[in-house]
Design a protein around this motif. Structure first.
Motif, mmCIF file in Angstrom:
data_model
loop_
_atom_site.group_PDB
_atom_site.id
_atom_site.type_symbol
_atom_site.label_atom_id
_atom_site.label_comp_id
_atom_site.label_asym_id
_atom_site.label_seq_id
_atom_site.Cartn_x
_atom_site.Cartn_y
_atom_site.Cartn_z
ATOM 1 N N ARG A 82 0.817 -1.200 0.000
ATOM 2 C CA ARG A 82 0.000 0.000 0.000
ATOM 3 C C ARG A 82 0.857 1.258 0.000
ATOM 4 O O ARG A 82 0.520 2.270 -0.611
ATOM 5 C CB ARG A 82 -0.913 0.011 1.234
ATOM 6 C CG ARG A 82 -2.045 1.038 1.137
ATOM 7 C CD ARG A 82 -2.565 1.433 2.484
ATOM 8 N NE ARG A 82 -1.590 2.268 3.199
ATOM 9 C CZ ARG A 82 -1.907 3.080 4.198
ATOM 10 N NH1 ARG A 82 -3.150 3.135 4.624
ATOM 11 N NH2 ARG A 82 -0.995 3.806 4.810
ATOM 12 N N ASP A 83 2.002 1.193 0.686
ATOM 13 C CA ASP A 83 2.865 2.366 0.802
ATOM 14 C C ASP A 83 3.750 2.590 -0.422
ATOM 15 O O ASP A 83 4.402 3.629 -0.528
ATOM 16 C CB ASP A 83 3.765 2.241 2.041
ATOM 17 C CG ASP A 83 2.971 2.377 3.333
ATOM 18 O OD1 ASP A 83 1.844 2.900 3.291
ATOM 19 O OD2 ASP A 83 3.483 1.951 4.390
ATOM 20 N N HIS A 84 3.782 1.625 -1.345
ATOM 21 C CA HIS A 84 4.655 1.776 -2.505
ATOM 22 C C HIS A 84 3.936 2.540 -3.615
ATOM 23 O O HIS A 84 2.772 2.262 -3.915
ATOM 24 C CB HIS A 84 5.101 0.410 -3.023
ATOM 25 C CG HIS A 84 6.265 0.485 -3.955
ATOM 26 N ND1 HIS A 84 6.127 0.796 -5.292
ATOM 27 C CD2 HIS A 84 7.592 0.309 -3.741
ATOM 28 C CE1 HIS A 84 7.319 0.804 -5.856
ATOM 29 N NE2 HIS A 84 8.231 0.513 -4.949
ATOM 30 N N LYS A 85 4.640 3.494 -4.230
ATOM 31 C CA LYS A 85 4.008 4.366 -5.222
ATOM 32 C C LYS A 85 3.496 3.605 -6.442
ATOM 33 O O LYS A 85 2.568 4.055 -7.114
ATOM 34 C CB LYS A 85 4.977 5.457 -5.664
ATOM 35 C CG LYS A 85 6.270 4.962 -6.267
ATOM 36 C CD LYS A 85 7.205 6.124 -6.567
ATOM 37 C CE LYS A 85 8.539 5.668 -7.103
ATOM 38 N NZ LYS A 85 9.450 6.820 -7.344
ATOM 39 N N LEU A 86 4.075 2.444 -6.724
ATOM 40 C CA LEU A 86 3.634 1.665 -7.879
ATOM 41 C C LEU A 86 2.196 1.200 -7.724
ATOM 42 O O LEU A 86 1.457 1.083 -8.704
ATOM 43 C CB LEU A 86 4.563 0.462 -8.068
ATOM 44 C CG LEU A 86 4.229 -0.498 -9.219
ATOM 45 C CD1 LEU A 86 4.315 0.229 -10.560
ATOM 46 C CD2 LEU A 86 5.166 -1.703 -9.215
ATOM 47 N N GLY A 137 12.507 0.408 -2.090
ATOM 48 C CA GLY A 137 11.510 0.822 -3.073
ATOM 49 C C GLY A 137 11.802 0.381 -4.487
ATOM 50 O O GLY A 137 10.931 0.479 -5.354
ATOM 51 N N ARG A 179 -0.280 2.614 -5.767
ATOM 52 C CA ARG A 179 -1.205 3.610 -5.236
ATOM 53 C C ARG A 179 -2.502 3.689 -6.023
ATOM 54 O O ARG A 179 -3.526 4.140 -5.505
ATOM 55 C CB ARG A 179 -0.524 4.984 -5.201
ATOM 56 C CG ARG A 179 0.522 5.102 -4.100
ATOM 57 C CD ARG A 179 1.253 6.416 -4.171
ATOM 58 N NE ARG A 179 2.333 6.463 -3.176
ATOM 59 C CZ ARG A 179 3.291 7.373 -3.167
ATOM 60 N NH1 ARG A 179 3.304 8.327 -4.098
ATOM 61 N NH2 ARG A 179 4.230 7.348 -2.249
ATOM 62 N N LYS A 221 11.708 -3.763 0.071
ATOM 63 C CA LYS A 221 11.001 -2.876 0.993
ATOM 64 C C LYS A 221 11.941 -2.247 2.007
ATOM 65 O O LYS A 221 11.737 -1.118 2.448
ATOM 66 C CB LYS A 221 9.899 -3.662 1.718
ATOM 67 C CG LYS A 221 9.042 -2.811 2.634
ATOM 68 C CD LYS A 221 8.344 -1.693 1.872
ATOM 69 C CE LYS A 221 7.611 -0.738 2.801
ATOM 70 N NZ LYS A 221 6.982 0.375 2.080
ATOM 71 N N LYS A 274 5.922 3.309 -16.462
ATOM 72 C CA LYS A 274 6.649 4.519 -16.080
ATOM 73 C C LYS A 274 7.795 4.184 -15.121
ATOM 74 O O LYS A 274 8.892 4.736 -15.237
ATOM 75 C CB LYS A 274 5.693 5.516 -15.422
ATOM 76 C CG LYS A 274 4.671 6.121 -16.369
ATOM 77 C CD LYS A 274 3.751 7.086 -15.636
ATOM 78 C CE LYS A 274 2.750 7.722 -16.588
ATOM 79 N NZ LYS A 274 1.819 8.641 -15.866
ATOM 80 N N PHE A 275 7.532 3.273 -14.198
ATOM 81 C CA PHE A 275 8.540 2.883 -13.213
ATOM 82 C C PHE A 275 9.752 2.263 -13.903
ATOM 83 O O PHE A 275 10.900 2.616 -13.625
ATOM 84 C CB PHE A 275 7.918 1.896 -12.223
ATOM 85 C CG PHE A 275 8.648 1.769 -10.930
ATOM 86 C CD1 PHE A 275 8.307 2.542 -9.839
ATOM 87 C CD2 PHE A 275 9.691 0.857 -10.789
ATOM 88 C CE1 PHE A 275 8.980 2.432 -8.634
ATOM 89 C CE2 PHE A 275 10.369 0.730 -9.587
ATOM 90 C CZ PHE A 275 10.016 1.521 -8.514
ATOM 91 N N SER A 321 1.490 2.561 -14.543
ATOM 92 C CA SER A 321 2.442 2.909 -13.489
ATOM 93 C C SER A 321 3.713 2.077 -13.597
ATOM 94 O O SER A 321 4.823 2.586 -13.425
ATOM 95 C CB SER A 321 1.806 2.700 -12.105
ATOM 96 O OG SER A 321 0.729 3.568 -11.893
ATOM 97 N N TYR A 322 3.536 0.791 -13.913
ATOM 98 C CA TYR A 322 4.690 -0.101 -14.039
ATOM 99 C C TYR A 322 5.562 0.313 -15.228
ATOM 100 O O TYR A 322 6.801 0.325 -15.124
ATOM 101 C CB TYR A 322 4.210 -1.539 -14.213
ATOM 102 C CG TYR A 322 5.339 -2.549 -14.306
ATOM 103 C CD1 TYR A 322 6.088 -2.883 -13.185
ATOM 104 C CD2 TYR A 322 5.655 -3.160 -15.525
ATOM 105 C CE1 TYR A 322 7.126 -3.794 -13.263
ATOM 106 C CE2 TYR A 322 6.694 -4.074 -15.607
ATOM 107 C CZ TYR A 322 7.418 -4.387 -14.479
ATOM 108 O OH TYR A 322 8.446 -5.293 -14.559
#
Length: 229
Positions: free
Chosen positions: A11-15, A80, A17, A56, A131-132, A128-129
């Motif tokens: 949940r805390d990872h920007k990927l 991250g 969100r 993590k 872009k990552f 998102s992936y």
């Protein structure tokens, strides 16, 4: 307990969100979780069930082996970061693995096949992936450009500057880095000899730019790294 840990990690990872509560809960079902300690090797290439990994906590180095068994550091993985089969294609000919640098790491992982299905069901996650991974590829290209166009001193300054930006902790007017790299590691990363890396680090100490220790590196003024050309 592990399911709860996985939920909060994801949940805390920007990927992730863009995913809803229920989607992340579903993702937890297919997610593996493990901890590893300093020096431990994590195999991810040339496996029967390729995986994508998410770091993590902690730091790793990605190492490749040549035909003579010589190690080369390909990348430093920090909190991250994703690593493994990021292209979603398994390369059986690549002899690579990850080695833990910090005292401990926490890692989530997905079977590549499960992750592909997840991307197909969630277009926002797929975007998102993309872009990552594109940002990661850009960082690698910049690293190669530095190797070709800049001398060892400039490469060292750039590496320490990037490290400080990503992993530095403010202390007073400066920044402190947890030093999980040996001077041999640093030399490999900036593609020079250990002797040259040691001379350059000693020069930086004499100039008051850093205080180099086995446990940490203190940088008095990061702007002096960024402005070095």
């Amino acid at each position: 307990m592990y399911d709860e840990l996985k939920y909060w990690y994801l949940r805390d990872h920007k990927l992730f969100r863009a995913l809803s509560f229920s989607q992340i809960r579903q993702l937890c079902i297919i997610t593996g979780f493990k901890k590893a300690v300093k020096g431990e090797i994590i195999q991810f290439a040339s496996s029967e069930a390729p995986r994508i990994f998410l770091l993590k906590k902690g730091a790793l180095k990605i190492v490749s082996l040549d035909e003579d068994g010589n190690e080369t550091i390909k990348d430093i993985i920090q909190k991250g970061d994703l690593f493994g089969e990021l292209s979603l294609e398994s390369d059986q000919d690549v002899n690579e693995y990850a080695k833990v640098l910090s005292d401990e790491v926490s890692i989530c992982s997905f079977l590549m096949s499960d992750f592909e299905n997840l991307l197909l069901r969630n277009p926002s996650l797929a975007l998102s992936y993309t872009k990552f991974v594109s940002l990661k590829i850009r960082r690698v290209k910049n690293s190669y450009a530095n190797l070709v166009n800049k001398d060892a001193k400039t490469r060292l300054y750039q590496f320490l500057n990037d490290w400080a930006e990503r992993d530095g902790v403010k202390r007073g007017d400066g920044v402190v880095l947890e030093n999980y790299l040996t001077q041999t590691d640093i030399a490999q990363i900036i593609c020079t000899s250990r002797q040259t890396a040691t001379l350059l680090l000693n020069e930086m100490e004499k100039q008051g730019i850093i205080i180099y220790g086995r446990k940490e590196i203190a940088i008095s003024d990061v702007s002096r790294l960024a402005t070095h050309k």
